[in-house]
Design a protein around this motif. Structure first.
Motif, PDB file in Angstrom:
ATOM      1  N   UNK A  17     -12.096   4.672   1.876  1.00 63.77           N
ATOM      2  CA  UNK A  17     -11.124   5.602   2.441  1.00 63.77           C
ATOM      3  C   UNK A  17      -9.870   5.665   1.595  1.00 63.77           C
ATOM      4  N   UNK A  18      -8.808   6.149   2.200  1.00 65.94           N
ATOM      5  CA  UNK A  18      -7.561   6.323   1.456  1.00 65.94           C
ATOM      6  C   UNK A  18      -6.358   6.134   2.379  1.00 65.94           C
ATOM      7  N   UNK A  64       0.846  -1.206   0.000  1.00 66.00           N
ATOM      8  CA  UNK A  64       0.000   0.000   0.000  1.00 66.00           C
ATOM      9  C   UNK A  64       0.878   1.252   0.000  1.00 66.00           C
ATOM     10  N   UNK A  65       0.454   2.270  -0.772  1.00 63.88           N
ATOM     11  CA  UNK A  65       1.209   3.520  -0.875  1.00 63.88           C
ATOM     12  C   UNK A  65       0.291   4.707  -0.612  1.00 63.88           C
ATOM     13  N   UNK A  66       0.884   5.813  -0.079  1.00 63.89           N
ATOM     14  CA  UNK A  66       0.109   7.032   0.169  1.00 63.89           C
ATOM     15  C   UNK A  66      -0.618   7.439  -1.111  1.00 63.89           C
ATOM     16  N   UNK A  67      -1.902   7.784  -0.975  1.00 64.24           N
ATOM     17  CA  UNK A  67      -2.714   8.169  -2.133  1.00 64.24           C
ATOM     18  C   UNK A  67      -3.574   7.039  -2.667  1.00 64.24           C
ATOM     19  N   UNK A  68      -3.260   5.770  -2.304  1.00 64.31           N
ATOM     20  CA  UNK A  68      -4.098   4.640  -2.742  1.00 64.31           C
ATOM     21  C   UNK A  68      -5.497   4.748  -2.147  1.00 64.31           C
ATOM     22  N   UNK A  69      -6.473   4.255  -2.892  1.00 67.55           N
ATOM     23  CA  UNK A  69      -7.825   4.077  -2.352  1.00 67.55           C
ATOM     24  C   UNK A  69      -7.855   2.845  -1.465  1.00 67.55           C
ATOM     25  N   UNK A  70      -8.803   2.827  -0.512  1.00 67.85           N
ATOM     26  CA  UNK A  70      -9.070   1.620   0.287  1.00 67.85           C
ATOM     27  C   UNK A  70     -10.457   1.118  -0.089  1.00 67.85           C
ATOM     28  N   UNK A  71     -10.544  -0.171  -0.347  1.00 67.65           N
ATOM     29  CA  UNK A  71     -11.792  -0.813  -0.764  1.00 67.65           C
ATOM     30  C   UNK A  71     -12.112  -1.979   0.168  1.00 67.65           C
ATOM     31  N   UNK A  72     -13.404  -2.317   0.209  1.00 70.50           N
ATOM     32  CA  UNK A  72     -13.785  -3.548   0.907  1.00 70.50           C
ATOM     33  C   UNK A  72     -14.885  -4.248   0.114  1.00 70.50           C
ATOM     34  N   UNK A  73     -14.865  -5.579   0.100  1.00 73.31           N
ATOM     35  CA  UNK A  73     -15.936  -6.328  -0.562  1.00 73.31           C
ATOM     36  C   UNK A  73     -17.067  -6.571   0.443  1.00 73.31           C
ATOM     37  N   UNK A  74     -18.255  -6.832  -0.074  1.00 75.09           N
ATOM     38  CA  UNK A  74     -19.383  -7.244   0.765  1.00 75.09           C
ATOM     39  C   UNK A  74     -19.743  -6.223   1.830  1.00 75.09           C
TER      40      UNK A  74
END
Ligand code: ADP
Ligand code: MG
Length: 331
Positions: A301-302, A152-162
């Motif tokens: 989030x991010x 993971x790097x600064x600026x990446x999006x955070x995702x979750x399934x379900x």
């Protein structure tokens, strides 16, 4: 229930073995001192192990078929989080006694999921003792393409399934005596929640589809904050989660349990969803790859420089998780 003849060790193994078949990638399966497997050239072997103990990882009253499903599901979830194609598994059983009915029901749940994902049972161990189920699962990924926690790097999006939090809500309802885990619930919303706990869906196809897109991934077994915290620690970054972006449970809303759900969703475990990060530039590719495998994915989030996981709403930080664990009410 009735008089059931107990199986001996070999009768029990035979009851499980007869559900397995021949495959080109298994030179020798159940029946020898060890199995002989044939990995594909150019692939890395991905190996994970998880144990479920009665009364610790599932309620004692859980039906055998649900235990069989979940024993494999938690391991497939780890392969999914690595982006691995499931290949083989072993099964170690510790059983207080071995009634044919229990073993067959366990196998029914186990093989329903195994067959759906093409993972072959190639061996194991059988002993007498407190009820405990242990699986070692093996998968394959093209060398260098596994999803890891450290990318993971600064600026990446955070995702979750379900919808993380539904299994935790079901567990809380069971602990409060509001949900019977031993049989289907009459109420449709309650049944949906019970199934999230009893029969979690390992996100294997989603993990495969995220190879080359996600920068880091983890499966949510101990709660969103805690597991995302593992990505942050390994990647040496911080995560900002936006409360209004977290998925809402329709089952909880329909049942009138939205407040309870909200209280659980960031910290409750047992969902076996994937939490992953991806560069913001790949947002459309994430959406497309998840819709291809018919998995709901939500951007929540991010990633930024710093440390820890911070869940915010408009007023400020609601919850934080750092290296030392949770702080539910930071000052
Ligand atoms: P050993 O004593 O040499 O370890 P076992 O009698 O324990 O052999 O097992 C005989 C065969 O049955 C082995 O191939 C083993 O992998 C397999 N086996 C034992 N228990 C299980 C199980 N619960 N599920 C699948 N295979 C099993
Ligand atoms: Mg043995």
């Amino acid at each position: 229930m009735g008089v059931e003849v107990s199986l001996d060790e070999f009768g029990l193994i035979e009851r499980i073995r007869r559900r397995t078949g021949a495959r080109a990638d298994i030179a020798l399966g159940i029946g020898d001192d060890a199995a002989l497997l044939q990995p594909q050239p150019g692939q890395q072997l991905v190996v994970t192990a998880d144990t479920l103990n009665a009364g610790v990882h599932f309620p004692q009253q859980t039906p055998a078929a649900d235990i069989g499903w979940k024993t494999l599901a938690v391991n497939l979830s780890d392969l999914a989080a690595m982006g691995a194609q499931p290949s083989w598994c072993t099964l170690s059983l510790s059983l207080p006694d071995a009634s044919p009915g229990w073993v067959d029901a366990f196998a029914e749940g186990f093989f329903a999921l195994a067959d759906a994902h093409g993972i072959a049972l190639i061996g194991g161990d059988t002993t007498r003792g407190p009820l405990s189920l242990s699986v070692t699962a093996m998968g394959q990924v093209p060398a260098g393409t596994a999803l890891r926690r450290d990318g993971a790097r600064a600026g990446d999006d955070i995702w979750v399934t379900g919808v993380p939090g539904e299994a935790g809500l079901a567990l809380a309802f069971w602990q409060q005596g509001l949900l019977d885990v031993s049989r289907p619930a009459h109420d449709a919303a309650m049944e949906q929640l019970r199934l999230r706990l009893a029969r979690p869906t390992p996100r294997v196809q989603a993990g495969l589809a995220l190879r080359g897109i996600a920068s880091a991934a983890v499966d949510v077994s101990d709660g969103l904050l805690a597991d995302l915290g593992h990505i942050c620690a390994r990647s040496q970054v911080a995560a900002e989660l936006l409360e209004r972006a977290l998925p809402v449970s329709t089952a909880a809303v329909v049942g009138g349990h939205e407040a309870a759900f909200r209280a659980h969703r960031a910290t409750a475990g047992d969902d076996y969803e994937l939490c992953f990060t991806a560069p913001a530039a790949l947002r459309e590719q994430v959406r497309e790859s998840m819709s291809c495998v018919a998995v709901r994915a939500t951007r929540i989030g991010y990633i930024r420089d710093g440390s820890g996981v911070h869940l915010r709403n408009e007023e400020g930080v609601l919850q934080s998780a750092g290296k030392s664990g949770f702080n539910h009410f930071p000052g």
